[in-house]
Design a protein around this motif. Structure first.
Motif, PDB file in Angstrom:
ATOM      1  N   ALA A   1      41.853  44.828  45.686  1.00 18.52           N
ATOM      2  CA  ALA A   1      42.793  44.063  46.508  1.00 18.52           C
ATOM      3  C   ALA A   1      42.969  42.681  45.904  1.00 18.52           C
ATOM      4  N   PRO A   2      44.074  42.007  46.205  1.00 14.72           N
ATOM      5  CA  PRO A   2      44.247  40.640  45.717  1.00 14.72           C
ATOM      6  C   PRO A   2      43.195  39.703  46.306  1.00 14.72           C
ATOM      7  N   ILE A   3      43.048  38.557  45.672  1.00 15.70           N
ATOM      8  CA  ILE A   3      42.161  37.523  46.203  1.00 15.70           C
ATOM      9  C   ILE A   3      42.708  37.092  47.563  1.00 15.70           C
ATOM     10  N   ALA A   4      41.959  37.381  48.622  1.00 18.51           N
ATOM     11  CA  ALA A   4      42.435  37.109  49.978  1.00 18.51           C
ATOM     12  C   ALA A   4      41.629  35.980  50.599  1.00 18.51           C
ATOM     13  N   CYS A   5      42.143  34.772  50.487  1.00 18.34           N
ATOM     14  CA  CYS A   5      41.571  33.616  51.161  1.00 18.34           C
ATOM     15  C   CYS A   5      42.595  32.496  51.136  1.00 18.34           C
ATOM     16  N   LYS A   6      42.424  31.547  52.014  1.00 17.98           N
ATOM     17  CA  LYS A   6      43.380  30.462  52.150  1.00 17.98           C
ATOM     18  C   LYS A   6      42.951  29.256  51.331  1.00 17.98           C
ATOM     19  N   GLY A   7      43.918  28.653  50.619  1.00 17.33           N
ATOM     20  CA  GLY A   7      43.626  27.440  49.874  1.00 17.33           C
ATOM     21  C   GLY A   7      43.635  27.643  48.375  1.00 17.33           C
ATOM     22  N   LYS A   8      44.288  26.750  47.654  1.00 16.72           N
ATOM     23  CA  LYS A   8      44.384  26.854  46.201  1.00 16.72           C
ATOM     24  C   LYS A   8      43.010  26.787  45.535  1.00 16.72           C
ATOM     25  N   ALA A   9      42.202  25.825  45.930  1.00 16.12           N
ATOM     26  CA  ALA A   9      40.870  25.682  45.335  1.00 16.12           C
ATOM     27  C   ALA A   9      40.008  26.904  45.621  1.00 16.12           C
ATOM     28  N   GLN A  10      40.084  27.422  46.850  1.00 14.78           N
ATOM     29  CA  GLN A  10      39.300  28.600  47.213  1.00 14.78           C
ATOM     30  C   GLN A  10      39.686  29.813  46.355  1.00 14.78           C
ATOM     31  N   ARG A  11      40.996  30.020  46.183  1.00 19.60           N
ATOM     32  CA  ARG A  11      41.440  31.157  45.369  1.00 19.60           C
ATOM     33  C   ARG A  11      41.010  30.995  43.911  1.00 19.60           C
ATOM     34  N   GLU A  12      41.106  29.780  43.391  1.00 21.46           N
ATOM     35  CA  GLU A  12      40.715  29.564  41.999  1.00 21.46           C
ATOM     36  C   GLU A  12      39.223  29.810  41.803  1.00 21.46           C
ATOM     37  N   ILE A  13      38.407  29.429  42.780  1.00 22.96           N
ATOM     38  CA  ILE A  13      36.971  29.686  42.692  1.00 22.96           C
ATOM     39  C   ILE A  13      36.707  31.187  42.622  1.00 22.96           C
ATOM     40  N   PHE A  14      37.357  31.957  43.488  1.00 21.97           N
ATOM     41  CA  PHE A  14      37.115  33.402  43.508  1.00 21.97           C
ATOM     42  C   PHE A  14      37.712  34.096  42.292  1.00 21.97           C
ATOM     43  N   ILE A  15      38.804  33.584  41.756  1.00 20.42           N
ATOM     44  CA  ILE A  15      39.351  34.145  40.514  1.00 20.42           C
ATOM     45  C   ILE A  15      38.360  33.932  39.376  1.00 20.42           C
ATOM     46  N   ASP A  16      37.808  32.730  39.283  1.00 20.35           N
ATOM     47  CA  ASP A  16      36.814  32.452  38.241  1.00 20.35           C
ATOM     48  C   ASP A  16      35.583  33.343  38.414  1.00 20.35           C
ATOM     49  N   LEU A  17      35.110  33.470  39.658  1.00 16.38           N
ATOM     50  CA  LEU A  17      33.946  34.319  39.914  1.00 16.38           C
ATOM     51  C   LEU A  17      34.231  35.776  39.568  1.00 16.38           C
ATOM     52  N   SER A  18      35.439  36.237  39.878  1.00 20.41           N
ATOM     53  CA  SER A  18      35.805  37.619  39.584  1.00 20.41           C
ATOM     54  C   SER A  18      35.876  37.864  38.081  1.00 20.41           C
ATOM     55  N   CYS A  19      36.401  36.897  37.352  1.00 25.46           N
ATOM     56  CA  CYS A  19      36.461  37.025  35.893  1.00 25.46           C
ATOM     57  C   CYS A  19      35.062  37.139  35.304  1.00 25.46           C
ATOM     58  N   ILE A  20      34.107  36.428  35.887  1.00 25.95           N
ATOM     59  CA  ILE A  20      32.744  36.417  35.352  1.00 25.95           C
ATOM     60  C   ILE A  20      31.922  37.600  35.836  1.00 25.95           C
ATOM     61  N   LYS A  21      32.047  37.937  37.142  1.00 25.81           N
ATOM     62  CA  LYS A  21      31.114  38.881  37.751  1.00 25.81           C
ATOM     63  C   LYS A  21      31.696  40.263  38.053  1.00 25.81           C
ATOM     64  N   THR A  22      33.004  40.349  38.318  1.00 24.90           N
ATOM     65  CA  THR A  22      33.536  41.565  38.931  1.00 24.90           C
ATOM     66  C   THR A  22      34.458  42.356  38.020  1.00 24.90           C
ATOM     67  N   TRP A  23      35.465  41.713  37.478  1.00 28.94           N
ATOM     68  CA  TRP A  23      36.504  42.432  36.754  1.00 28.94           C
ATOM     69  C   TRP A  23      36.023  42.965  35.411  1.00 28.94           C
ATOM     70  N   ASN A  24      36.649  44.057  34.983  1.00 33.78           N
ATOM     71  CA  ASN A  24      36.502  44.536  33.619  1.00 33.78           C
ATOM     72  C   ASN A  24      36.851  43.389  32.659  1.00 33.78           C
ATOM     73  N   ARG A  25      36.179  43.313  31.536  1.00 34.95           N
ATOM     74  CA  ARG A  25      36.378  42.178  30.624  1.00 34.95           C
ATOM     75  C   ARG A  25      37.828  42.070  30.151  1.00 34.95           C
ATOM     76  N   ASN A  26      38.472  43.221  29.908  1.00 30.46           N
ATOM     77  CA  ASN A  26      39.866  43.190  29.461  1.00 30.46           C
ATOM     78  C   ASN A  26      40.792  42.668  30.558  1.00 30.46           C
ATOM     79  N   VAL A  27      40.510  43.047  31.816  1.00 34.91           N
ATOM     80  CA  VAL A  27      41.304  42.546  32.937  1.00 34.91           C
ATOM     81  C   VAL A  27      41.102  41.040  33.076  1.00 34.91           C
TER      82      VAL A  27
END
Length: 278
Positions: free
Chosen positions: A166-192
């Motif tokens: 699912a897309p990053i679901a939270c309110k606020g630009k800073a909050q979304r950027e934090i979770f995008i960074d965390l997802s890139c490091i911890k969750t997503w496939n490296r190519n994604v």
């Protein structure tokens, strides 16, 4: 944000407890998901402006029970980063506990979507008691889009299990950027993760391999009707890997043609062309 968090926690606790009661989820996994989701929500409240705390979104009874069961959870949200947004963890619970097929590859995606739609309805936060008009934060923790993908072996015809996201679901630009960074490091496939970073910098998207089949669904909620349906989208769009989706699924969508509670669908099956998101 406070009302949405309260609604999310109430619905989540009810659903997870029901899955444990009927034997679909072990107590150990339920505890793991509960801690992960609550940590994520408490963290979002802590960095929100104005800041709010667990006691602001928990009923007195839930706060007392959860403090006794998970005392550390009421401290770590101030010192440790969460792993992902709360809805992404809830999505995993739904995927794990929904469906009757013995094979993960044969899991019916519409069963998952129907359950998510039901949960989204329960999380709906009306602006006033006597109206169905949504408040500004009606769905700030719930996602209106869910995607999935699987991999197909052209030689054997066998396919892997479906990977939901699912897309990053939270309110606020800073909050979304934090979770995008965390997802890139911890969750997503490296190519994604690489594709997300490249697209954020203005680079073209990477292409999905031919053996990747993907689809995405927009879960819509009407203010008036309360019936759920799944409507396939006739048109197909080219897709690429680079949309900021949480989880292992990578796909795109383009459908808005129903006024009732709807699951709208667009799919792509390993085309020999560029796959583009929007």
């Amino acid at each position: 944000m406070v009302r949405s968090s309260t609604a999310f926690i109430t619905v989540m606790l009810k659903y997870i407890r029901s899955t444990v009661s009927c034997g679909k989820l072990s107590r150990e996994k339920a505890s793991f998901y509960l801690k992960e989701i609550l940590h994520s929500i408490f963290f979002l409240g802590y960095i929100n402006r104005p800041r709010f705390y667990p006691e602001d979104v928990l009923s007195e009874e839930n706060a007392l029970n959860l403090r006794e069961t998970f005392p550390d959870m009421f401290q770590t949200y101030m010192t440790h980063l969460p792993s992902r947004p709360p809805y992404s963890a809830l999505l995993d619970v739904v995927v794990e506990t929904t469906g009757t097929s013995d094979s993960a590859a044969d899991q019916d995606e519409y069963e998952v979507l129907d359950k998510l739609l039901d949960l989204n309805k329960e999380m709906y936060v009306p602006q006033h008691q006597n109206t169905s008009m949504a408040s500004e934060n009606a769905f700030c923790l719930a996602s209106a889009v869910v995607s999935y993908c699987f991999f197909l072996d052209f030689l054997t015809g066998q396919k892997t299990k479906k990977y939901f996201g699912a897309p990053i679901a939270c309110k606020g630009k800073a909050q979304r950027e934090i979770f995008i960074d965390l997802s890139c490091i911890k969750t997503w496939n490296r190519n994604v993760a690489l594709s997300v970073c490249l697209m954020a910098s203005g680079y073209p998207p990477i292409l999905l391999p031919q053996f990747v089949h993907s689809a995405a669904f927009r879960i819509l909620s009407s203010r008036e009707e309360k019936q759920a349906s799944a409507i396939p989208c006739i048109s197909e769009k080219q897709q690429s890997c680079g949309q900021r989706f949480e989880g292992n699924a990578s796909s795109g969508f383009s459908c808005q043609r129903s006024t009732s509670d709807t699951v709208e669908h667009m799919s792509s099956q390993a085309p020999n062309r560029e796959l583009s998101f929007r």
